[in-house]
Design a protein around this motif. Structure first.
Motif, mmCIF file in Angstrom:
data_model
loop_
_atom_site.group_PDB
_atom_site.id
_atom_site.type_symbol
_atom_site.label_atom_id
_atom_site.label_comp_id
_atom_site.label_asym_id
_atom_site.label_seq_id
_atom_site.Cartn_x
_atom_site.Cartn_y
_atom_site.Cartn_z
ATOM 1 N N GLU A 110 2.919 6.321 -6.943
ATOM 2 C CA GLU A 110 1.533 6.429 -7.400
ATOM 3 C C GLU A 110 0.788 5.149 -7.046
ATOM 4 O O GLU A 110 1.267 4.050 -7.339
ATOM 5 C CB GLU A 110 1.519 6.633 -8.916
ATOM 6 N N LYS A 111 -0.380 5.310 -6.423
ATOM 7 C CA LYS A 111 -1.209 4.151 -6.115
ATOM 8 C C LYS A 111 -1.761 3.606 -7.425
ATOM 9 O O LYS A 111 -2.299 4.349 -8.238
ATOM 10 C CB LYS A 111 -2.351 4.561 -5.181
ATOM 11 N N VAL A 112 -1.563 2.322 -7.635
ATOM 12 C CA VAL A 112 -2.102 1.641 -8.813
ATOM 13 C C VAL A 112 -2.780 0.355 -8.354
ATOM 14 O O VAL A 112 -2.372 -0.234 -7.358
ATOM 15 C CB VAL A 112 -1.011 1.312 -9.867
ATOM 16 N N HIS A 113 -3.799 -0.071 -9.084
ATOM 17 C CA HIS A 113 -4.597 -1.265 -8.786
ATOM 18 C C HIS A 113 -4.268 -1.898 -7.441
ATOM 19 O O HIS A 113 -4.803 -1.499 -6.432
ATOM 20 C CB HIS A 113 -4.557 -2.288 -9.937
ATOM 21 N N ASP A 114 -3.349 -2.852 -7.372
ATOM 22 C CA ASP A 114 -3.084 -3.565 -6.116
ATOM 23 C C ASP A 114 -1.764 -3.179 -5.472
ATOM 24 O O ASP A 114 -1.183 -3.976 -4.735
ATOM 25 C CB ASP A 114 -3.082 -5.082 -6.367
ATOM 26 N N ASP A 165 3.777 14.825 0.172
ATOM 27 C CA ASP A 165 3.528 13.613 0.949
ATOM 28 C C ASP A 165 2.834 12.531 0.126
ATOM 29 O O ASP A 165 1.806 12.772 -0.505
ATOM 30 C CB ASP A 165 2.681 13.966 2.177
ATOM 31 N N LYS A 166 3.442 11.369 0.137
ATOM 32 C CA LYS A 166 2.936 10.165 -0.526
ATOM 33 C C LYS A 166 2.827 10.315 -2.044
ATOM 34 O O LYS A 166 2.168 9.504 -2.700
ATOM 35 C CB LYS A 166 1.616 9.714 0.082
ATOM 36 N N GLU A 167 3.519 11.325 -2.620
ATOM 37 C CA GLU A 167 3.535 11.476 -4.073
ATOM 38 C C GLU A 167 4.962 11.527 -4.622
ATOM 39 O O GLU A 167 5.268 10.819 -5.564
ATOM 40 C CB GLU A 167 2.777 12.727 -4.507
ATOM 41 N N ASP A 197 0.845 -1.185 0.000
ATOM 42 C CA ASP A 197 0.000 0.000 0.000
ATOM 43 C C ASP A 197 0.889 1.247 0.000
ATOM 44 O O ASP A 197 2.078 1.184 0.325
ATOM 45 C CB ASP A 197 -0.968 -0.011 1.188
ATOM 46 N N LEU A 198 0.319 2.356 -0.379
ATOM 47 C CA LEU A 198 1.068 3.599 -0.529
ATOM 48 C C LEU A 198 1.706 4.043 0.780
ATOM 49 O O LEU A 198 2.860 4.490 0.793
ATOM 50 C CB LEU A 198 0.157 4.697 -1.091
ATOM 51 N N ASP A 199 0.994 3.908 1.899
ATOM 52 C CA ASP A 199 1.556 4.319 3.192
ATOM 53 C C ASP A 199 2.824 3.542 3.521
ATOM 54 O O ASP A 199 3.819 4.113 3.966
ATOM 55 C CB ASP A 199 0.531 4.127 4.325
ATOM 56 N N THR A 200 2.798 2.226 3.298
ATOM 57 C CA THR A 200 3.957 1.383 3.605
ATOM 58 C C THR A 200 5.140 1.748 2.723
ATOM 59 O O THR A 200 6.268 1.890 3.204
ATOM 60 C CB THR A 200 3.600 -0.106 3.423
ATOM 61 N N ALA A 201 4.891 1.895 1.425
ATOM 62 C CA ALA A 201 5.978 2.252 0.498
ATOM 63 C C ALA A 201 6.555 3.611 0.853
ATOM 64 O O ALA A 201 7.777 3.785 0.925
ATOM 65 C CB ALA A 201 5.466 2.236 -0.937
ATOM 66 N N TRP A 202 5.692 4.584 1.074
ATOM 67 C CA TRP A 202 6.165 5.929 1.395
ATOM 68 C C TRP A 202 6.969 5.935 2.699
ATOM 69 O O TRP A 202 8.033 6.541 2.768
ATOM 70 C CB TRP A 202 4.995 6.902 1.500
ATOM 71 N N ASP A 203 6.479 5.256 3.721
ATOM 72 C CA ASP A 203 7.189 5.215 5.003
ATOM 73 C C ASP A 203 8.591 4.643 4.834
ATOM 74 O O ASP A 203 9.546 5.137 5.428
ATOM 75 C CB ASP A 203 6.414 4.401 6.043
ATOM 76 N N PHE A 204 8.723 3.602 4.026
ATOM 77 C CA PHE A 204 10.036 2.998 3.827
ATOM 78 C C PHE A 204 10.970 3.933 3.060
ATOM 79 O O PHE A 204 12.092 4.213 3.488
ATOM 80 C CB PHE A 204 9.917 1.660 3.088
ATOM 81 N N PHE A 205 10.534 4.416 1.915
ATOM 82 C CA PHE A 205 11.423 5.193 1.043
ATOM 83 C C PHE A 205 11.663 6.616 1.535
ATOM 84 O O PHE A 205 12.654 7.235 1.143
ATOM 85 C CB PHE A 205 10.902 5.190 -0.394
#
Length: 155
Positions: A103-107, A80-82, A15-23
């Motif tokens: 970018e949030k995409v399908h899954d 944030d998150k973009e 999910d976007l939150d997890t990816a953003w938090d890591f990177f």
């Protein structure tokens, strides 16, 4: 000075939150950088730091031949998150501008990097890029892609 552009894209099953938090955590950069570069964040108090405009991050890195170099980057833009953008202030390149887009995409999340860099040194820099630097940067991003798959999984 000649500038070069590279782009890298990867989908993450996260999910976007997890990816953003890591990177967006500077300390995680060492985890996705090849070990032979002996990458080390040297900025103090970075344990809970997230990216913000104006953040200065200092590193020690050995990009070529085991020679340790100081590298200083500034986070110049964050949405944030973009996306966020890091620019080299001091280090091995004459110019370094690295955009990290999410970018949030399908899954999951589509991660897209756009890197502009310059080496300087006139014709010597052009030759160095053709023989060494471009290949090394591509190797680094290939390693990062594999490491990210290990951490997040693969579609």
């Amino acid at each position: 000075m000649k500038t070069y552009r590279l782009e890298f894209t990867q989908e993450l099953p996260a999910d976007l939150d997890t990816a953003w938090d890591f990177f967006s955590s500077p300390l995680n950069l060492a985890e996705i950088t090849p070990n032979n570069m002996t990458f080390e964040v040297t900025s103090p108090n970075m344990a809970n730091t997230k990216m913000y405009p104006g953040l200065i991050i200092t590193y020690k890195v050995s990009p070529l031949f085991g020679i340790k170099l100081n590298w200083v980057t500034e986070i110049t833009h964050v949405k944030d998150k973009e996306y966020f953008i890091d620019e080299q202030r001091f280090g091995p390149f004459s110019f370094w501008h690295h955009q990290h887009h999410f970018e949030k995409v399908h899954d999951g999340v589509l991660m897209h990097d756009i890197l502009h860099y310059g080496i300087g040194w006139g014709p010597i820099g052009t030759i160095a890029n053709a023989l060494i630097v471009n290949h090394k940067i591509n190797e680094i991003f290939k390693f990062r892609s594999q490491k990210v798959e290990e951490l997040f999984g693969k579609f």
